[in-house]
Design a protein around this motif. Structure first.
Motif, PDB file in Angstrom:
ATOM      1  N   ARG A   1     -12.564   9.677  -4.963  1.00 44.03           N
ATOM      2  CA  ARG A   1     -11.496  10.133  -4.060  1.00 44.03           C
ATOM      3  C   ARG A   1     -11.010   8.943  -3.257  1.00 44.03           C
ATOM      4  NH1 ARG A   1     -12.549  15.331  -0.461  1.00 44.03           N
ATOM      5  NH2 ARG A   1     -11.560  16.372  -2.240  1.00 44.03           N
ATOM      6  N   TRP A   2      -9.681   8.724  -3.279  1.00 43.75           N
ATOM      7  CA  TRP A   2      -9.049   7.599  -2.605  1.00 43.75           C
ATOM      8  C   TRP A   2      -8.039   8.110  -1.598  1.00 43.75           C
ATOM      9  CZ3 TRP A   2     -10.159   2.492  -4.376  1.00 43.75           C
ATOM     10  CH2 TRP A   2     -10.890   2.426  -5.570  1.00 43.75           C
ATOM     11  N   ARG A   3      -7.804   7.321  -0.560  1.00 43.17           N
ATOM     12  CA  ARG A   3      -6.709   7.574   0.390  1.00 43.17           C
ATOM     13  C   ARG A   3      -5.791   6.354   0.352  1.00 43.17           C
ATOM     14  NH1 ARG A   3      -9.337   8.642   5.254  1.00 43.17           N
ATOM     15  NH2 ARG A   3      -9.336   6.438   5.759  1.00 43.17           N
ATOM     16  N   ALA A   4      -4.490   6.597   0.280  1.00 47.19           N
ATOM     17  CA  ALA A   4      -3.520   5.501   0.184  1.00 47.19           C
ATOM     18  C   ALA A   4      -2.521   5.580   1.320  1.00 47.19           C
ATOM     19  CB  ALA A   4      -2.795   5.550  -1.157  1.00 47.19           C
ATOM     20  N   HIS A   5      -2.166   4.419   1.854  1.00 44.85           N
ATOM     21  CA  HIS A   5      -1.147   4.313   2.898  1.00 44.85           C
ATOM     22  C   HIS A   5      -0.037   3.367   2.436  1.00 44.85           C
ATOM     23  CE1 HIS A   5      -3.168   6.477   6.139  1.00 44.85           C
ATOM     24  NE2 HIS A   5      -4.289   5.872   5.800  1.00 44.85           N
ATOM     25  N   ALA A   6       1.163   3.593   2.953  1.00 45.22           N
ATOM     26  CA  ALA A   6       2.285   2.707   2.661  1.00 45.22           C
ATOM     27  C   ALA A   6       2.010   1.316   3.223  1.00 45.22           C
ATOM     28  CB  ALA A   6       3.565   3.268   3.265  1.00 45.22           C
ATOM     29  N   GLN A   7       2.465   0.300   2.507  1.00 42.96           N
ATOM     30  CA  GLN A   7       2.213  -1.084   2.892  1.00 42.96           C
ATOM     31  C   GLN A   7       3.431  -1.930   2.535  1.00 42.96           C
ATOM     32  OE1 GLN A   7       0.896  -3.585   4.785  1.00 42.96           O
ATOM     33  NE2 GLN A   7      -1.109  -2.749   4.256  1.00 42.96           N
ATOM     34  N   ASN A   8       3.774  -2.879   3.391  1.00 42.80           N
ATOM     35  CA  ASN A   8       4.890  -3.783   3.100  1.00 42.80           C
ATOM     36  C   ASN A   8       4.573  -4.667   1.915  1.00 42.80           C
ATOM     37  OD1 ASN A   8       6.403  -2.880   5.293  1.00 42.80           O
ATOM     38  ND2 ASN A   8       5.515  -4.370   6.680  1.00 42.80           N
ATOM     39  N   SER A   9       5.582  -4.933   1.091  1.00 44.79           N
ATOM     40  CA  SER A   9       5.407  -5.874  -0.007  1.00 44.79           C
ATOM     41  C   SER A   9       5.535  -7.303   0.502  1.00 44.79           C
ATOM     42  CB  SER A   9       6.448  -5.613  -1.100  1.00 44.79           C
ATOM     43  OG  SER A   9       7.750  -5.857  -0.597  1.00 44.79           O
ATOM     44  N   ARG A  10       4.969  -8.231  -0.239  1.00 44.86           N
ATOM     45  CA  ARG A  10       5.102  -9.649   0.118  1.00 44.86           C
ATOM     46  C   ARG A  10       6.435 -10.157  -0.425  1.00 44.86           C
ATOM     47  NH1 ARG A  10       0.451 -13.187  -1.771  1.00 44.86           N
ATOM     48  NH2 ARG A  10       0.966 -12.250  -3.772  1.00 44.86           N
ATOM     49  N   PRO A  11       7.209 -10.863   0.386  1.00 43.32           N
ATOM     50  CA  PRO A  11       8.534 -11.282  -0.061  1.00 43.32           C
ATOM     51  C   PRO A  11       8.473 -12.345  -1.143  1.00 43.32           C
ATOM     52  CG  PRO A  11       8.012 -12.309   2.039  1.00 43.32           C
ATOM     53  CD  PRO A  11       6.906 -11.322   1.760  1.00 43.32           C
ATOM     54  N   LEU A  12       9.478 -12.294  -2.017  1.00 39.28           N
ATOM     55  CA  LEU A  12       9.647 -13.318  -3.039  1.00 39.28           C
ATOM     56  C   LEU A  12      10.646 -14.360  -2.529  1.00 39.28           C
ATOM     57  CD1 LEU A  12       9.841 -11.006  -6.192  1.00 39.28           C
ATOM     58  CD2 LEU A  12       7.843 -12.227  -5.302  1.00 39.28           C
ATOM     59  N   PHE A  13      11.159 -15.165  -3.429  1.00 43.18           N
ATOM     60  CA  PHE A  13      12.129 -16.192  -3.069  1.00 43.18           C
ATOM     61  C   PHE A  13      13.349 -15.546  -2.411  1.00 43.18           C
ATOM     62  CE2 PHE A  13      15.833 -18.842  -4.208  1.00 43.18           C
ATOM     63  CZ  PHE A  13      15.456 -20.025  -3.581  1.00 43.18           C
ATOM     64  N   ALA A  14      13.886 -16.191  -1.380  1.00 41.30           N
ATOM     65  CA  ALA A  14      15.056 -15.713  -0.630  1.00 41.30           C
ATOM     66  C   ALA A  14      14.773 -14.382   0.060  1.00 41.30           C
ATOM     67  CB  ALA A  14      16.274 -15.603  -1.535  1.00 41.30           C
ATOM     68  N   ASN A  15      13.523 -14.150   0.390  1.00 44.95           N
ATOM     69  CA  ASN A  15      13.103 -12.957   1.123  1.00 44.95           C
ATOM     70  C   ASN A  15      13.364 -11.662   0.355  1.00 44.95           C
ATOM     71  OD1 ASN A  15      11.737 -12.187   3.492  1.00 44.95           O
ATOM     72  ND2 ASN A  15      13.619 -11.341   4.342  1.00 44.95           N
ATOM     73  N   ALA A  16      13.364 -11.744  -0.981  1.00 47.73           N
ATOM     74  CA  ALA A  16      13.542 -10.556  -1.813  1.00 47.73           C
ATOM     75  C   ALA A  16      12.255  -9.744  -1.831  1.00 47.73           C
ATOM     76  CB  ALA A  16      13.917 -10.969  -3.234  1.00 47.73           C
TER      77      ALA A  16
END
Length: 271
Positions: free
Chosen positions: A189-204
């Motif tokens: 059993r897992w619990r998941a929360h929303a998380q920001n992604s790490r930006p790529l080139f040009a802050n994509a």
């Protein structure tokens, strides 16, 4: 149910005659790809079993869905995947987006979606799917703790998975913190929360990120958290050290859909 059985028959028809033998020869465990997580799990998660992923809040739907789908793709190893969900979630949580699924790494040729009017209908579909030996994995998405989804129902799913070799992932929405999750026959059993992604080139926007906690693991340790990133092109999860994070400003959903699961400034899809 008739449409579901037709879809399952087509999946069976695409498979060769050695499906049953092949299912018995599948590796007992599947790895997530993140070395620390796999080591903590004793090599990975078990196939032919029922696993649960909880989304405590509606805002965590995208993360829980993305994490469960990543696990399903790992478990299926290229075999067909079926997703069964309650139909009202199409409007409330967001309709699954074909382009977004493809960007996440899902092959449309081996993916099927089934909608049920209520939890009982979804569970009936899930049992049928669990008996289909040609499937690699099935996701069962249900909101809250309906009466139909009791310990007996999860035992039925777990036993069907053990007999067929199909790996099942029960995705529970709005369960895990304010609402206590009921007893279940799930192996993990897992619990998941929303998380920001790490930006790529040009802050994509970068790859989908998930903050996950292992709440229970049968026969092993639990109560451990990780931040994981889905590597679509390589098809595995990897751990992200917090010190290396450079989050984007604003929340970026971890899993793309038609209709936002969270209120956020529109951005390019993270998948």
């Amino acid at each position: 149910m008739a449409a579901l059985r037709l879809a399952l028959a087509r999946i069976e028809g695409r498979s060769d005659g050695g499906v049953q033998a092949a299912s018995m020869e599948r590796a007992r465990l599947f790895s997530l790809g993140a070395a620390d997580v796999d080591a903590f799990l004793g090599g990975g998660l078990s196939r032919a079993s029922l696993h649960e992923v909880l989304a405590p809040r509606g805002a965590d739907w995208s993360a829980a869905s993305g994490f469960a789908l990543a696990l399903a793709l790992r478990a299926a190893a290229g075999r067909p995947v079926l997703w069964a969900r309650q139909d009202f979630l199409e409007a409330e949580a967001g309709r699954l987006n074909g382009v977004g699924l493809a960007e996440f790494g899902v092959d449309p040729a081996v993916f099927s979606l089934v909608l049920g009017r209520d939890a009982q209908a979804v569970l009936r579909a899930a049992v049928d799917a669990a008996r289909c030996r040609s499937l690699g994995a099935a996701m069962i998405e249900i909101s809250g703790c309906p009466r139909a989804l009791d310990l007996t129902a999860t035992l039925r799913l777990a036993r069907a998975a053990e007999r067929s070799g199909v790996t099942l992932f029960l995705l529970r929405i709005r369960v895990g913190e304010a609402t206590r999750a009921p007893p279940s026959a799930a192996v993990s059993r897992w619990r998941a929360h929303a998380q920001n992604s790490r930006p790529l080139f040009a802050n994509a926007p970068g790859a989908p990120n998930f903050s996950v906690t292992l709440l229970r693991h049968r026969g092993g340790a639990a109560d451990r958290s990780w931040r994981l990133e889905w590597q679509r092109d390589r098809g595995f999860l990897r751990e992200i050290a917090e010190a290396r994070n450079a989050p984007l400003s604003g929340l970026v959903p971890a899993f793309p859909g038609d209709g936002a699961a969270v209120s956020a400034t529109p951005r390019r899809r993270a998948g």
